[in-house]
Scaffold this active site. Sequence first.
Site, PDB file in Angstrom:
ATOM      1  N   SER A 138       0.863  -1.182   0.000  1.00 49.32           N
ATOM      2  CA  SER A 138       0.000   0.000   0.000  1.00 49.32           C
ATOM      3  C   SER A 138       0.905   1.240   0.000  1.00 49.32           C
ATOM      4  O   SER A 138       1.956   1.248  -0.649  1.00 49.32           O
ATOM      5  CB  SER A 138      -0.961  -0.041   1.198  1.00 49.32           C
ATOM      6  OG  SER A 138      -1.831   1.053   1.152  1.00 49.32           O
ATOM      7  N   SER A 139       0.536   2.263   0.746  1.00 49.89           N
ATOM      8  CA  SER A 139       1.329   3.498   0.764  1.00 49.89           C
ATOM      9  C   SER A 139       0.810   4.378   1.904  1.00 49.89           C
ATOM     10  O   SER A 139      -0.364   4.274   2.282  1.00 49.89           O
ATOM     11  CB  SER A 139       1.145   4.258  -0.561  1.00 49.89           C
ATOM     12  OG  SER A 139       1.608   5.589  -0.436  1.00 49.89           O
ATOM     13  N   TYR A 154      -5.253   7.665  -6.207  1.00 51.54           N
ATOM     14  CA  TYR A 154      -4.174   6.784  -5.727  1.00 51.54           C
ATOM     15  C   TYR A 154      -4.334   6.540  -4.225  1.00 51.54           C
ATOM     16  O   TYR A 154      -4.297   5.396  -3.756  1.00 51.54           O
ATOM     17  CB  TYR A 154      -2.833   7.446  -6.045  1.00 51.54           C
ATOM     18  CG  TYR A 154      -1.607   6.713  -5.551  1.00 51.54           C
ATOM     19  CD1 TYR A 154      -1.139   5.569  -6.200  1.00 51.54           C
ATOM     20  CD2 TYR A 154      -0.892   7.179  -4.442  1.00 51.54           C
ATOM     21  CE1 TYR A 154       0.002   4.915  -5.753  1.00 51.54           C
ATOM     22  CE2 TYR A 154       0.254   6.527  -3.991  1.00 51.54           C
ATOM     23  CZ  TYR A 154       0.698   5.397  -4.645  1.00 51.54           C
ATOM     24  OH  TYR A 154       1.829   4.758  -4.205  1.00 51.54           O
ATOM     25  N   LYS A 158      -5.296   2.979  -2.344  1.00 48.31           N
ATOM     26  CA  LYS A 158      -4.354   2.415  -1.373  1.00 48.31           C
ATOM     27  C   LYS A 158      -5.041   2.221  -0.013  1.00 48.31           C
ATOM     28  O   LYS A 158      -4.722   1.271   0.717  1.00 48.31           O
ATOM     29  CB  LYS A 158      -3.128   3.312  -1.231  1.00 48.31           C
ATOM     30  CG  LYS A 158      -2.215   3.312  -2.453  1.00 48.31           C
ATOM     31  CD  LYS A 158      -1.594   1.957  -2.702  1.00 48.31           C
ATOM     32  CE  LYS A 158      -0.397   2.012  -3.640  1.00 48.31           C
ATOM     33  NZ  LYS A 158       0.118   0.666  -3.957  1.00 48.31           N
TER      34      LYS A 158
HETATM   35  N1  LIG Z   1       8.327   4.669  -4.630  1.00 52.52           N
HETATM   36  C1  LIG Z   1       7.703   5.167  -3.565  1.00 52.52           C
HETATM   37  O1  LIG Z   1       8.073   6.204  -3.005  1.00 52.52           O
HETATM   38  C2  LIG Z   1       6.487   4.449  -3.009  1.00 52.52           C
HETATM   39  C3  LIG Z   1       5.903   4.955  -1.847  1.00 52.52           C
HETATM   40  C4  LIG Z   1       4.804   4.312  -1.320  1.00 52.52           C
HETATM   41  C5  LIG Z   1       4.295   3.201  -1.931  1.00 52.52           C
HETATM   42  N2  LIG Z   1       4.869   2.733  -3.069  1.00 52.52           N
HETATM   43  C6  LIG Z   1       4.279   1.551  -3.682  1.00 52.52           C
HETATM   44  O2  LIG Z   1       5.270   0.558  -3.883  1.00 52.52           O
HETATM   45  C7  LIG Z   1       4.982  -0.199  -5.060  1.00 52.52           C
HETATM   46  C8  LIG Z   1       6.164  -0.169  -6.005  1.00 52.52           C
HETATM   47  O3  LIG Z   1       6.485   1.180  -6.266  1.00 52.52           O
HETATM   48  P1  LIG Z   1       7.727   1.597  -7.180  1.00 52.52           P
HETATM   49  O4  LIG Z   1       7.984   3.026  -6.892  1.00 52.52           O
HETATM   50  O5  LIG Z   1       8.811   0.596  -7.039  1.00 52.52           O
HETATM   51  O6  LIG Z   1       7.012   1.468  -8.640  1.00 52.52           O
HETATM   52  P2  LIG Z   1       7.611   1.540 -10.116  1.00 52.52           P
HETATM   53  O7  LIG Z   1       8.951   2.155 -10.148  1.00 52.52           O
HETATM   54  O8  LIG Z   1       6.557   2.148 -10.931  1.00 52.52           O
HETATM   55  O9  LIG Z   1       7.779  -0.033 -10.475  1.00 52.52           O
HETATM   56  C9  LIG Z   1       6.663  -0.774 -10.624  1.00 52.52           C
HETATM   57  C10 LIG Z   1       6.975  -2.163 -11.155  1.00 52.52           C
HETATM   58  O10 LIG Z   1       5.726  -2.682 -11.620  1.00 52.52           O
HETATM   59  C11 LIG Z   1       5.774  -2.905 -13.048  1.00 52.52           C
HETATM   60  N3  LIG Z   1       4.455  -2.482 -13.586  1.00 52.52           N
HETATM   61  C12 LIG Z   1       3.917  -1.236 -13.584  1.00 52.52           C
HETATM   62  N4  LIG Z   1       2.690  -1.260 -14.162  1.00 52.52           N
HETATM   63  C13 LIG Z   1       2.465  -2.546 -14.513  1.00 52.52           C
HETATM   64  C14 LIG Z   1       1.384  -3.204 -15.148  1.00 52.52           C
HETATM   65  N5  LIG Z   1       0.272  -2.535 -15.523  1.00 52.52           N
HETATM   66  N6  LIG Z   1       1.469  -4.550 -15.366  1.00 52.52           N
HETATM   67  C15 LIG Z   1       2.569  -5.244 -14.990  1.00 52.52           C
HETATM   68  N7  LIG Z   1       3.632  -4.663 -14.372  1.00 52.52           N
HETATM   69  C16 LIG Z   1       3.579  -3.336 -14.145  1.00 52.52           C
HETATM   70  C17 LIG Z   1       6.937  -2.053 -13.545  1.00 52.52           C
HETATM   71  O11 LIG Z   1       7.509  -2.555 -14.747  1.00 52.52           O
HETATM   72  P3  LIG Z   1       6.960  -2.082 -16.194  1.00 52.52           P
HETATM   73  O12 LIG Z   1       6.902  -0.585 -16.182  1.00 52.52           O
HETATM   74  O13 LIG Z   1       7.928  -2.655 -17.170  1.00 52.52           O
HETATM   75  O14 LIG Z   1       5.599  -2.681 -16.326  1.00 52.52           O
HETATM   76  C18 LIG Z   1       7.904  -2.196 -12.361  1.00 52.52           C
HETATM   77  O15 LIG Z   1       8.539  -3.451 -12.414  1.00 52.52           O
HETATM   78  C19 LIG Z   1       3.699   0.412  -5.647  1.00 52.52           C
HETATM   79  O16 LIG Z   1       2.580  -0.312  -5.178  1.00 52.52           O
HETATM   80  C20 LIG Z   1       3.699   1.816  -5.053  1.00 52.52           C
HETATM   81  O17 LIG Z   1       2.395   2.363  -4.977  1.00 52.52           O
HETATM   82  C21 LIG Z   1       5.957   3.319  -3.638  1.00 52.52           C
END
Ligand SMILES: NC(=O)c1ccc[n+]([C@@H]2O[C@H](COP(=O)([O-])OP(=O)(O)OC[C@H]3O[C@@H](n4cnc5c(N)ncnc54)[C@H](OP(=O)(O)O)[C@@H]3O)[C@@H](O)[C@H]2O)c1
Length: 255
Positions: A138-139, A154, A158
């Site tokens: 989640s987040s 978003y 979440k």
């Molecule tokens: N980064 C932060 O600060 C943060 C904070 C709070 C929560 N989160 C949560 O943590 C999780 C991961 O975040 P992240 O920042 O690592 O995300 P990210 O950089 O966008 O990476 C997401 C991953 O999911 C894949 N993906 C995205 N859309 C997809 C789809 N429709 N079908 C299949 N694969 C898909 C991407 O590869 P492709 O693009 O090649 O598909 C990538 O491997 C998410 O749930 C996000 O909401 C992140």
Amino acid sequence: MDLGLKGKRLLITGGSRGLGRAIVTHALAEGAIVATCARGQAGLDRLASDLGAGQDRLFCQALDVRDAAAFQAWVQTAAAQLGGVDGVVSNVSTRLSGHDEAWWRESFETDFLQHARLAEATYPHLKSGHEPALLFISSIASVLSNLPPDELAYGVMKAGLINYTGQLAARWGNRGIRVNAVSPGPIFFEGGTWDTIKQGNPKLFEAAARLPALGRHGTPDEVAKAALFLLSPAASYITGTNLRIDGGAIRTANF
Ligand SMILES: NC(=O)c1ccc[n+]([C@@H]2O[C@H](COP(=O)([O-])OP(=O)(O)OC[C@H]3O[C@@H](n4cnc5c(N)ncnc54)[C@H](OP(=O)(O)O)[C@@H]3O)[C@@H](O)[C@H]2O)c1
């Protein structure tokens, strides 16, 4: 501490980048066998070649989780490749910006419905898994009421995911399946959301760094370690919980 993940058969969505990639990396290092997916084949190829895991430890497939048929088919393929499923990390999400009804629908599809699809599709496998567990990513956006207006959906999705976590934990507990969520705060990695913000809006980046009590962004490794603890048998009496991994960004007592 031994997390007890050696030999565990794990499905982890979105493993090619960011938090998902860190979770896959640490899971393999703990001795787990992993199946992961993402849309881009190139990212998956990079993951496999960087980690050097052989075909018997890491299975990758390119697909879009919004394609219900392809996603559900992948769960069956991955379960067969792994020889069963003991753990699932539902990590994919897309921080979509927008305002109109189409944006709400798309946000529901990518930030909620695909998680429910994964839970339903993996349930029959988890029922016969060893010390089975499901973890949703989640987040802290789930509890913030001051998100930018174009990120409102978003946060709403979440928040729904955390409620869903509790509902599934209650329903599946009698089958021995634990269900938990983690809520990361701002997590920085090269090419990620906060890297983009750092380049385009340094003031917002600095403000986000001041938000956590620890005074900085987190790292994917810090999320991965806590996430894998909750997924692992080391957390055998924890279910239905939502763990903030936010450096103390949410300044409330966490009852
Ligand atoms: N980064 C932060 O600060 C943060 C904070 C709070 C929560 N989160 C949560 O943590 C999780 C991961 O975040 P992240 O920042 O690592 O995300 P990210 O950089 O966008 O990476 C997401 C991953 O999911 C894949 N993906 C995205 N859309 C997809 C789809 N429709 N079908 C299949 N694969 C898909 C991407 O590869 P492709 O693009 O090649 O598909 C990538 O491997 C998410 O749930 C996000 O909401 C992140």
